[in-house]
Design a protein around this motif. Structure first.
Motif, PDB file in Angstrom:
ATOM      1  N   LEU A   1       0.743  -1.222  -0.213  1.00 24.17           N
ATOM      2  CA  LEU A   1      -0.028   0.033   0.038  1.00 24.17           C
ATOM      3  C   LEU A   1       0.891   1.254  -0.066  1.00 24.17           C
ATOM      4  O   LEU A   1       0.324   2.362  -0.238  1.00 24.17           O
ATOM      5  CB  LEU A   1      -1.043  -0.016   1.143  1.00 24.17           C
ATOM      6  CG  LEU A   1      -2.282  -0.684   0.932  1.00 24.17           C
ATOM      7  CD1 LEU A   1      -2.147  -1.977   0.698  1.00 24.17           C
ATOM      8  CD2 LEU A   1      -3.195  -0.354   2.363  1.00 24.17           C
ATOM      9  N   GLY A   2       2.280   1.027   0.270  1.00 21.31           N
ATOM     10  CA  GLY A   2       3.291   2.253   0.078  1.00 21.31           C
ATOM     11  C   GLY A   2       3.131   2.909   1.487  1.00 21.31           C
ATOM     12  O   GLY A   2       3.845   4.151   1.588  1.00 21.31           O
ATOM     13  N   ALA A   3       2.757   2.162   2.614  1.00 19.51           N
ATOM     14  CA  ALA A   3       2.904   2.879   3.930  1.00 19.51           C
ATOM     15  C   ALA A   3       4.335   2.544   4.235  1.00 19.51           C
ATOM     16  O   ALA A   3       5.009   1.967   3.858  1.00 19.51           O
ATOM     17  CB  ALA A   3       1.720   2.038   4.741  1.00 19.51           C
ATOM     18  N   HIS A   4       4.852   3.531   5.023  1.00 16.12           N
ATOM     19  CA  HIS A   4       6.329   3.431   5.545  1.00 16.12           C
ATOM     20  C   HIS A   4       6.192   3.243   7.286  1.00 16.12           C
ATOM     21  O   HIS A   4       5.408   3.992   7.872  1.00 16.12           O
ATOM     22  CB  HIS A   4       7.051   4.746   4.950  1.00 16.12           C
ATOM     23  CG  HIS A   4       6.589   6.255   5.812  1.00 16.12           C
ATOM     24  ND1 HIS A   4       6.750   6.467   6.786  1.00 16.12           N
ATOM     25  CD2 HIS A   4       5.579   6.968   5.153  1.00 16.12           C
ATOM     26  CE1 HIS A   4       5.989   7.705   7.123  1.00 16.12           C
ATOM     27  NE2 HIS A   4       5.211   7.928   6.277  1.00 16.12           N
ATOM     28  N   LEU A   5       7.234   2.597   7.721  1.00 13.82           N
ATOM     29  CA  LEU A   5       7.497   2.604   9.059  1.00 13.82           C
ATOM     30  C   LEU A   5       7.521   3.819   9.733  1.00 13.82           C
ATOM     31  O   LEU A   5       8.215   4.880   9.437  1.00 13.82           O
ATOM     32  CB  LEU A   5       8.622   1.672   9.441  1.00 13.82           C
ATOM     33  CG  LEU A   5       8.690   0.376   9.380  1.00 13.82           C
ATOM     34  CD1 LEU A   5       9.676  -0.576   9.488  1.00 13.82           C
ATOM     35  CD2 LEU A   5       7.499  -0.183  10.375  1.00 13.82           C
ATOM     36  N   ASP A   6       6.791   4.167  10.834  1.00 13.92           N
ATOM     37  CA  ASP A   6       6.951   5.373  11.541  1.00 13.92           C
ATOM     38  C   ASP A   6       7.161   4.809  13.043  1.00 13.92           C
ATOM     39  O   ASP A   6       6.328   4.605  14.031  1.00 13.92           O
ATOM     40  CB  ASP A   6       5.619   6.143  11.543  1.00 13.92           C
ATOM     41  CG  ASP A   6       5.487   7.483  12.375  1.00 13.92           C
ATOM     42  OD1 ASP A   6       6.514   7.719  13.206  1.00 13.92           O
ATOM     43  OD2 ASP A   6       4.576   8.228  12.387  1.00 13.92           O
ATOM     44  N   ALA A   7       8.658   4.739  13.443  1.00 11.69           N
ATOM     45  CA  ALA A   7       8.874   4.104  14.773  1.00 11.69           C
ATOM     46  C   ALA A   7       8.745   5.199  15.915  1.00 11.69           C
ATOM     47  O   ALA A   7       8.415   4.801  16.967  1.00 11.69           O
ATOM     48  CB  ALA A   7      10.403   4.143  14.828  1.00 11.69           C
ATOM     49  N   GLY A   8       8.239   6.434  15.636  1.00 10.00           N
ATOM     50  CA  GLY A   8       7.960   7.400  16.467  1.00 10.00           C
ATOM     51  C   GLY A   8       6.322   7.520  16.868  1.00 10.00           C
ATOM     52  O   GLY A   8       6.063   8.320  17.992  1.00 10.00           O
ATOM     53  N   ALA A   9       5.510   6.732  16.269  1.00 11.37           N
ATOM     54  CA  ALA A   9       4.261   7.164  16.556  1.00 11.37           C
ATOM     55  C   ALA A   9       3.653   6.175  17.844  1.00 11.37           C
ATOM     56  O   ALA A   9       4.317   5.036  18.175  1.00 11.37           O
ATOM     57  CB  ALA A   9       3.463   6.388  15.285  1.00 11.37           C
ATOM     58  N   ASP A  10       2.796   6.784  18.403  1.00 10.64           N
ATOM     59  CA  ASP A  10       1.996   6.060  19.490  1.00 10.64           C
ATOM     60  C   ASP A  10       1.446   4.828  18.832  1.00 10.64           C
ATOM     61  O   ASP A  10       1.238   4.756  17.857  1.00 10.64           O
ATOM     62  CB  ASP A  10       1.043   7.126  20.183  1.00 10.64           C
ATOM     63  CG  ASP A  10       1.553   7.988  20.988  1.00 10.64           C
ATOM     64  OD1 ASP A  10       2.834   7.853  21.278  1.00 10.64           O
ATOM     65  OD2 ASP A  10       1.088   8.915  21.100  1.00 10.64           O
ATOM     66  N   ARG A  11       1.272   3.640  19.707  1.00 11.84           N
ATOM     67  CA  ARG A  11       0.764   2.478  19.427  1.00 11.84           C
ATOM     68  C   ARG A  11      -0.047   1.832  20.620  1.00 11.84           C
ATOM     69  O   ARG A  11       0.521   2.179  21.633  1.00 11.84           O
ATOM     70  CB  ARG A  11       1.745   1.594  18.764  1.00 11.84           C
ATOM     71  CG  ARG A  11       2.849   1.378  20.013  1.00 11.84           C
ATOM     72  CD  ARG A  11       3.982   1.056  19.268  1.00 11.84           C
ATOM     73  NE  ARG A  11       4.805   2.003  18.622  1.00 11.84           N
ATOM     74  CZ  ARG A  11       5.535   2.007  17.646  1.00 11.84           C
ATOM     75  NH1 ARG A  11       5.830   1.008  17.083  1.00 11.84           N
ATOM     76  NH2 ARG A  11       6.083   3.210  17.274  1.00 11.84           N
ATOM     77  N   PRO A  12      -1.212   1.278  20.229  1.00  6.00           N
ATOM     78  CA  PRO A  12      -1.804   0.542  21.479  1.00  6.00           C
ATOM     79  C   PRO A  12      -1.084  -0.636  21.994  1.00  6.00           C
ATOM     80  O   PRO A  12      -1.310  -0.975  23.268  1.00  6.00           O
ATOM     81  CB  PRO A  12      -3.370   0.181  20.768  1.00  6.00           C
ATOM     82  CG  PRO A  12      -2.993  -0.138  19.155  1.00  6.00           C
ATOM     83  CD  PRO A  12      -1.796   1.034  19.018  1.00  6.00           C
ATOM     84  N   ASP A  13      -0.249  -1.428  21.385  1.00  8.41           N
ATOM     85  CA  ASP A  13       0.730  -2.308  21.690  1.00  8.41           C
ATOM     86  C   ASP A  13       2.127  -1.911  21.630  1.00  8.41           C
ATOM     87  O   ASP A  13       2.433  -1.819  20.413  1.00  8.41           O
ATOM     88  CB  ASP A  13       0.235  -3.569  21.117  1.00  8.41           C
ATOM     89  CG  ASP A  13       1.287  -4.934  21.698  1.00  8.41           C
ATOM     90  OD1 ASP A  13       2.354  -4.538  22.096  1.00  8.41           O
ATOM     91  OD2 ASP A  13       0.663  -5.995  21.361  1.00  8.41           O
TER      92      ASP A  13
END
Length: 170
Positions: free
Chosen positions: A145-157
Motif C-alpha cells: 500500500l506504500g505505507a512507511h514505518l513510523d517508529a515514533g508513532a504512538d501505538r496501542p501495543d
C-alpha cells in the motif's frame, strides 16, 4: 466526517459493504482461531462480539468503521476497517482475511479502496496500520500500500510496528 452511513465500495473483484448480524459467525470463528494471535487473540465469543459491535458502532460515532469484503459470488472473504476511539491513538487502517482466501490480494485491494475512500473524506490526512512484527503477511500488505514505518508513532501495543499511510498531495 460528514456521513455516518457505511458506504458500499466496489473494486475490480470485491464488494466492500456494511457488516450485518449474519457476518458474526465467520468473524467469531476467525477471532477464535490462532490466526487472531496477531490481533491480541484468540478471543472467546463474548470478546469477539464486543469487537464486532465496536466495528459497527464506529460508523455512528466517527463516520468510519469496518466493511466486510465480499466476493462477487456473495462469499465473505474477510473485513477491512478504519478503527478509532479510545483504543487507538490514531485512525487505523486494518484488515483480516478468512482462511482459504489468503494470498489472492484481497486484503491489499480492499485496503486500498477503503484508504482511498477515507482520504476523500474531510479531515483525514493520515492513517496508520498497527502490525504485529511476526505477521509477515500484514507487513507485506502495508508495504504494498506504500505505507512507511513510523517508529515514533504512538501505538496501542508497544510491540507493534506502525505503518503510516499519507494522504496524496492534492
Amino acid at each position: 466526517m460528514l456521513s455516518t452511513a457505511p458506504p458500499t465500495i466496489r473494486t475490480e473483484r470485491l464488494i466492500l459493504r456494511a457488516p450485518v448480524a449474519g457476518d458474526f459467525a465467520d468473524y467469531a470463528a476467525f477471532l477464535a482461531s490462532e490466526r487472531a494471535q496477531h490481533m491480541g487473540g484468540p478471543y472467546d465469543r463474548r470478546g469477539a462480539w464486543g469487537l464486532f459491535c465496536h466495528d459497527v458502532a464506529q460508523w455512528a460515532l466517527f463516520g468510519h468503521g469496518a466493511l466486510m469484503i465480499d466476493l462477487p459470488s456473495g462469499v465473505c472473504a474477510g473485513q477491512v476497517g478504519i478503527n478509532h476511539g479510545p483504543l487507538f491513538p490514531e485512525k487505523e487502517l486494518g484488515w483480516l482475511i478468512y482462511a482459504g482466501h489468503e494470498g489472492q490480494g484481497y486484503a491489499s485491494e480492499a485496503a486500498i479502496a477503503l484508504r482511498d475512500w477515507a482520504f476523500g473524506q474531510p479531515g483525514i490526512e493520515t492513517l496508520v496500520s498497527y502490525v504485529d512484527p511476526h505477521n509477515r503477511r500484514s507487513i507485506a500488505v502495508a508495504e504494498r500500500l506504500g505505507a512507511h514505518l513510523d517508529a515514533g508513532a504512538d501505538r496501542p501495543d508497544p510491540g507493534d510496528l506502525v505503518y503510516r499511510h499519507e494522504r496524496p498531495a492534492r
